[in-house]
Design a protein around this motif. Structure first.
Motif, mmCIF file in Angstrom:
data_model
loop_
_atom_site.group_PDB
_atom_site.id
_atom_site.type_symbol
_atom_site.label_atom_id
_atom_site.label_comp_id
_atom_site.label_asym_id
_atom_site.label_seq_id
_atom_site.Cartn_x
_atom_site.Cartn_y
_atom_site.Cartn_z
ATOM 1 N N SER A 133 28.464 23.930 -7.226
ATOM 2 C CA SER A 133 28.842 23.575 -8.597
ATOM 3 C C SER A 133 29.778 22.381 -8.602
ATOM 4 O O SER A 133 29.695 21.512 -9.474
ATOM 5 N N ASP A 144 22.499 24.469 -13.140
ATOM 6 C CA ASP A 144 23.288 25.258 -12.191
ATOM 7 C C ASP A 144 23.056 26.735 -12.484
ATOM 8 O O ASP A 144 23.599 27.277 -13.437
ATOM 9 N N GLU A 145 22.245 27.368 -11.668
ATOM 10 C CA GLU A 145 21.891 28.784 -11.810
ATOM 11 C C GLU A 145 21.435 29.131 -13.226
ATOM 12 O O GLU A 145 22.013 29.995 -13.886
HETATM 13 MG MG LIG Z 1 28.570 27.569 -8.633
#
Ligand SMILES: [Mg+2]
Ligand SMILES: Nc1ncnc2c1ncn2[C@@H]1O[C@H](COP(=O)(O)OP(=O)(O)OP(=O)(O)O)[C@@H](O)[C@H]1O
Ligand SMILES: Nc1ncnc2c1ncn2[C@@H]1O[C@H](COP(=O)(O)OP(=O)(O)OP(=O)(O)O)[C@@H](O)[C@H]1O
Ligand SMILES: [Mg+2]
Lengths: 264, 312, 372, 264, 372
Positions: free
Chosen positions: D51, D181-182
């Motif tokens: 991240s 991100d995810e």
């Molecule tokens: Mg992360």
């Protein structure tokens, strides 16, 4: 209906829970049964009402109607504290961590350990080093090895590390029921595996566990029974040994009618 | 049911609390309903405007007011008079003074002059090289602030330059002006700072008696409570007069809030405005110097008399 | 690769049989109370009005006759105008999770700039008035620049500028009041906001309508200015992109930044706008007292924040409304006026104001709760 | 090193990014290459720095050192706005939604549509009904059918619904690079599937996509290349066609040395 | 079932080969600046001290001689004592994301209860003093109860109780001052906090030590009371479970509740404790002014909040420290005293205080930034 007449008393049981927010109905006469020492998975679409169900069961939300029994005793929690005092430990989906507090502080929030010596007894001094040691150990058990500083504020942790802290807390302190709302959502492969191992270990300790997850392989791997939630209510409870994942998903999305014998 | 109003500058200053008490007693005696109101701080014009409006709405026969801003309140008072209310101004005259039906005032400047003259007389020859500290009210110099301050200077023989503003003088005897907000605690802080600047101070003028009491604590803390510093103030409240008696305060100018209020209520109720000396323009309810050590040529009354007349 | 997708693929096989169709939980039960609840839930800004109404009912008993007179309502409106305008400015700032302790002093400073420049320095009002507005804008802009560029808490910044602007005010005004008569001579335009209109005569004279219920009701242009300011800011907050950015910047500044909002620019605009609105309040203030009193306005900060908070705006930013602030200011005005008319002793008036403020917000919260 | 000398210019490239927080090193000389029109998966343990890498690339975090190129042009974003203005659209792990604003407001935050008529031009009036319609449509495309009210504040949505809103926003507006991100962490089976479809659709539109995920089956299903992050740096870039999931996990956890040809 | 776990199982096969071992990113480079940075990063409470030091250096030039005298430092300490104690109370409340606008008036009310009960009503000080403490506690408790049970914003609640307690103060005190002399006669114990000690003579007389640098330095018991209060609260906040709960309740109240903290009980305790501390401040106030003045301390609210915010505590709760508040109070005290001694015109002193507050917090933020 099989789930309504179990031979043993459920560890946690609810009937006809209702919760509405304005015109949004989050729980619509939902039932719930958690048997002693089982792993019950709760699955359902996004927005089906799973988290609301959990919150209603643990006092984080007050249902509009409905009844709840813990080990056969009717209960009406007005706050999560009451549930926790009765040994129900929950990992909420939003994690319920205090961002500015450290990892160790968060792990022991609400059940801090005092020093055992004179100071601890007289001045209620906290035993910080002990709590830090335990916190570090619990995180290591979950495979969260990249955490470098146990006194780091939780807000500086990565998404997965944060989730690890919440799971470690529940696993460490649950004494009667452990409820986990999507505990592995942000976790890596290794860490997820450890959480599943932890869940199995809790079961070995004799606890019943509720696992909410969107990860079907995980669910089918550990669950004893699967509660399928749809549009605010339980539509079926299936046995993972007798149904396939695709059946479960089909029931969950409404593509398939719930099996007659196991319909809730 | 006759309604008469009383509007003071602030609510909690003992001077105004006593004024209200006097009015309350008088109202009971006269059998009228008294409505009281106050600004929120010294200088709060808007609060007084609202209070006057409310009295008009309440159908009051008239009211007495201690104006916070003696110029800015004038149009509102005009509005009230147009609506048929009798307006008597207390303590601080309006500018222009004839904007009210009558003015019952203590001349704050004269009160200042009295303590100034007394201090000068007490010091005698030493007055030439006195070191004076002024503990004033506020940076923005509300009316009463500069009247008292400049009055003291006049009495002491200082060239005041602009008589409606302090801080522009160049007399070397003035050591410093500090802000006390008329508050006992801030009075002490102000005096402490002043002492750092003027260790050899021997005259302290204070805006009111709470500030004087605070200043005295500061003086005491550095051992200057031995009579080496003349402390003077204005108000004439009972604690102040007792401090004069105890010798902690050299002199104070006493004013008479209860009398003012009672007279005003009487006048409004009866509709008879007393005769006013046209030269003065207002009815002086008087200011008298109270001291235990009278000075020739400065009229004063004794502490005992002062205690009989004091208000709080 | 052969072992990739089996697990989840197995699960997803279930999807192929899925039937489309939007979930519908719609609820049929719609009795009167339910509909009332829904109304309140949908228009939560109507709740403070209910509280206001309750207050009015109470005082029409506590001060019978006088309180309910149309003239008295005109008074209340005039008395709250300035705080309401400052409240609008304060609402903008508080919505961004800030606070502006300098609104009161900006107002005074602007009124001094307008009045003194025109009356004492003899500058034509066509220049003095915009100069005053500019002064307000500049003060607000300075607040905004410091808050954003130095990244300081707004509380500290506006506390600091409060001192600074206050000093400038004393310096420029020399603490001298400008009298109504002088103002009238040199710059009557600045007093325009105080001009009274009688809606009854207006309708009777110009339209020939005899609207009896309007008799006794007077209005001044200041109140109309207030309504215009509030309407414009309401529009900006609710109907423009800038308004959305204001809410987002206060709600979660980090999220807003990540979502691509220039929060710095938004904040600078908000503080500047707030300063400008304070200068408009200055104009109304001059109209109200006819002149300029440089010592006024010291409690305006707290009063404006009070109006905002009673109006339901959160001090943590991102939630609140302009309408709430107006009603909040009115509620406080009604309480103060009603108590003044009630003839209660001053000391107990204070006591009662404290109690009433708490009660008012309690009722507000309670209605919100049962309506959700 | 293959990744360093690509025949075509990467769409987004970074070299030697560093970021430390106090004594915690989040990025340690990390490199990054995203080729035009590819789906690049980024995998790594919790806390590996994925991240942070994304945030450094999009201006949400300023790296201590390191350089970034967009389509060959060096860039140094000082804020996410600058990245977004150049067409880089990101779903951050913490979602970056304004809790009190409605779904529609959030979708269009920072790029609101004005009315096309007189009012819109003169008074900048927003076209709320249009934005609501589009928002509803984008959510339906993602299969988020349980959202009942498009004007609901985002804070009242379920975890998955919230994530859906963030994904829908990025998918709708990305014009040059889309980074997620995810994105499926909180999503259900059905919704996750729709997100993967969306990603493939974006690729069809010619965009390069970065996908961070802990879900290996998802990663191996859609990724063209896989960037493996470990201890703050890129340790390998592998081809999912030539490596198994278990290899990827082994490299990610340090159990296996990165393949020589593909080591970063 | 056979198709359950293949997909992820495939991935997890990679885990079996995993090697243990904690990740270690530890950084070897540790030069002087780096170490300084790390020190500040680890002990962020030391940063306000640096700002304080900078302030002291500036004023030792602006007001040479006088400012740096030990006696002047004694004065500053005495001048900030009351605000520092109220600041400690305010810190507690602000840490819970609240605000207490009633601290000043609780202090006054408690001082009136102590003083008037003892002096005017002739009650023995052994009863009057605890009664005053109890009054403070009760006021705080009332605040806490309303905040938690009615779920109202603390701003509104304490604004309301500020009016209420203020009215009670006027009522009980009749706005009458109690003179130092009367107090000395009837209840000298209440003045004890104003007693001065000379550390130099203390060491010289009792221990025979000639600590020359202590000459001129005086202290009063009020300052010692302040240090004790601060130390106790520091201990409570940092070393006890209650302290953790205070931080958690302010940081994210929902999370704290879900984590099993009784936030209501925590808040009630915090407000009660704050009220009690205000009553202690009342005692110090009596010592400082020798008697009781029912009008003192009207700006104490804003001053105490200022000390808290300058000390680095966030108005949004959950972040901050007691040490910061003490230093914050000292910073303001140093500014005011230094400016007073500088001989600047009053008006420009106000101006300078505003600028200095902003500058002080800017430097603080700047050091924080480079140290992270
Ligand atoms: Mg992360
Ligand atoms: N603001 C910060 N202050 C201190 N440490 C930080 C901060 N932000 C991130 N970190 C640390 O940096 C490391 C990398 O974090 P990052 O969020 O990039 O991990 P990640 O790879 O995205 O993990 P996950 O898969 O769990 O999301 C972590 O150890 C984290 O604790
Ligand atoms: N406070 C609230 N106000 C209004 N609606 C709410 C609120 N909380 C939840 N809802 C709505 O209730 C429904 C159920 O939400 P819930 O969080 O229980 O879903 P879930 O099954 O946990 O979903 P997910 O898998 O995405 O976490 C959703 O439609 C959500 O929008
Ligand atoms: Mg959920």
């Amino acid at each position: 209906m099989s789930a309504d007449t179990p031979s043993v008393e459920p560890a946690l049981k609810a009937r006809a829970l209702n919760k509405r927010y304005g015109r949004v109905v989050a729980l619509d006469n939902a039932d719930f049964d958690l048997m002693p020492n089982e792993i019950l998975a709760v699955i359902g679409d996004n927005g089906a009402g799973k988290s609301t169900l959990i919150k209603a069961l643990t006092g984080a939300v007050t249902p509009d109607h409905g009844e709840i029994w813990l080990n056969g005793q009717p209960v009406a929690f007005r706050s999560p504290i009451e549930a926790r005092n009765l040994g129900i430990e929950t990992v909420y989906q939003n994690l319920a961590l205090s961002p500015a507090l450290s990892i160790a502080d968060n792990m022991f929030l609400g059940r801090e350990k005092r020093r055992e010596d004179f100071f601890g007894r007289l001045f209620r001094t906290l035993d910080k080093s002990h709590m830090q040691k335990v916190a570090r150990q619990k995180l290591t058990e979950l495979g969260l090895l990249t955490i470098q500083n146990i006194n780091q504020p939780v807000e500086t942790l990565s998404g997965g590390q944060r989730q690890g802290v919440a799971v470690a807390r529940a696993a460490a302190f649950g004494s009667r029921v452990v409820i986990m709302d999507e505990p592995t959502a942000a976790l890596g492969v290794k860490e997820s595996r450890k959480v599943l191992e932890t869940i199995l270990r809790l079961k070995e300790r004799g606890l019943p566990i509720v696992l909410i997850s969107h990860n079907m392989p995980h669910v089918f791997e550990v669950a004893d029974r699967i509660h399928i939630h749809r549009l605010g209510k339980r539509v079926a409870v299936i046995n993972p040994k007798r149904h396939t994942m695709s059946d479960a998903v089909a029931i969950m999305t409404g593509a398939m009618a719930p099996p007659a014998d196991e319909a809730a | 049911d006759e309604v008469i109003g009383l509007i003071t500058k602030t609510e909690t200053n003992p001077f105004f609390v006593k004024m209200r008490e006097g009015a309350q007693a008088k109202a009971k005696e006269l059998g009228v309903t008294l409505i009281t109101a106050a600004g929120k701080y010294d200088g709060d014009n808007d609060g007084q405007v609202a209070a006057i409006e409310n009295l008009i709405a309440a159908g009051a026969k008239g009211f007495a007011i201690v104006p916070s801003d003696s110029k800015a309140i004038v149009p509102t008072i005009q509005k009230a008079r147009d609506a048929g209310l009798k307006v008597i101004v207390l303590d601080t005259p309006l500018d222009p003074m004839n904007a009210a039906d009558a003015t019952f005032a203590t001349d704050n400047r004269k009160a200042g002059v009295l303590i100034g003259e007394w201090a000068k007389g007490t010091l005698g020859d030493k007055a030439k090289d006195a070191k004076i500290v002024f503990l004033d009210l506020a940076t923005n110099q509300p009316t009463v602030d500069y009247l008292r301050d400049q009055g003291f200077m006049q009495g002491f023989g200082i060239d005041v330059k602009d008589p409606n503003k302090y801080g522009d003088e160049d007399d070397s005897r003035i050591c410093t002006h500090e802000i006390s907000q008329g508050d006992q605690e801030k009075g002490r802080t102000a005096m402490e700072n002043a002492l750092q600047k003027c260790p050899d101070v021997n005259v302290v003028y204070t805006i009111n008696e709470p500030a004087a009491a605070g200043a005295w604590e500061a003086l005491k803390a550095v051992g200057k409570d031995d009579g080496s510093v003349l402390l003077v103030s204005i108000d004439g409240g009972c604690p102040g007069v007792k401090n004069v008696q105890a010798g902690t305060l050299g002199a104070t100018s006493q004013q008479y809030p209860l009398k003012m209020a009672a007279m005003a209520l009487e006048a409004i109720h009866s509709g008879k405005i007393p005769d006013i000396d046209p030269k003065m323009g207002f009815l002086d309810t008087g200011a008298q110097l109270i001291t235990a050590k009278p000075v020739d040529g400065v009229p004063s009354i004794s502490v005992e008399e002062g205690l009989k007349l004091c208000w709080g | 690769m052969s072992d990739n997708a089996t697990g989840s693929a197995a699960a997803e096989r279930g999807l192929s049989q899925e039937q489309g169709g939007v979930a519908s939980f719609e609820d049929p039960d719609r009795g009167l109370i339910r509909r009332m609840q829904e109304f309140l839930h949908r228009y939560p800004t109507s709740i403070p009005f209910i509280v206001l109404l309750i207050g009015i009912v109470i005082f029409s008993f506590a001060a019978p006759g006088k309180f309910l007179a149309p003239f008295n309502f005109s008074l209340i409106l005039q008395q709250v105008t300035i705080i309401a305008i400052l409240g609008v400015a304060q609402t903008l700032v508080i919505l961004t999770a800030g606070i502006d302790l300098s609104v009161g002093v900006i107002m005074i400073l602007a009124s001094v700039v307008m009045g003194r420049t025109a009356v004492v320095y003899g500058v034509p009002v066509e220049i003095a008035f915009p100069l005053g507005l500019l002064a307000g804008l500049a003060c607000g802009f300075l607040n905004g620049i410091i808050v954003t560029k130095l990244r300081l808490p707004p509380f500290i910044v506006t506390l600091g500028t409060w001192s600074i602007f206050g000093a400038l005010n004393v310096w420029y005004s020399k603490s001298e009041t400008i009298r109504q008569a002088d103002m009238q001579e040199a710059a009557p335009f600045l007093q325009w906001t105080g001009t009274i209109i009688k809606p009854y005569s207006f309708f009777a004279d110009t339209l020939g309508l005899d609207l009896g219920f309007l008799k006794g009701w007077v209005l001044n242009y200041g109140s109309i200015v207030m309504l215009i300011v509030a309407a414009v800011i309401w529009y900006v907050l609710n109907k423009t992109a800038f308004g959305r950015h204001v809410y987002a910047s206060g709600d979660d500044p980090d999220a807003a930044r990540l979502a691509g909002i220039n929060t710095d620019r938004t904040l600078i605009a908000v503080y500047s706008l707030a300063g400008f609105i304070c200068a408009i309040a200055a104009w109304v203030l001059i109209g109200r007292i006819g002149g300029v009193s440089p010592q006024a306005g010291q409690t305006a900060n707290l009063d404006s924040i009070t109006a905002v908070v009673i109006g339901g705006t959160s001090l943590f930013g991102g939630r609140g409304s302009i309408v709430g602030t107006l009603v909040g200011a009115l509620i406080v005005g009604v309480f103060r006026n009603g108590l003044a008319l009630s003839g209660l002793e001053l000391l107990w008036q204070d006591f009662a104001v404290g109690v009433l403020i708490i009660v008012a917000v309690t009722i507000d919260q309670w209605i919100r709760k049962i309506s959700s």
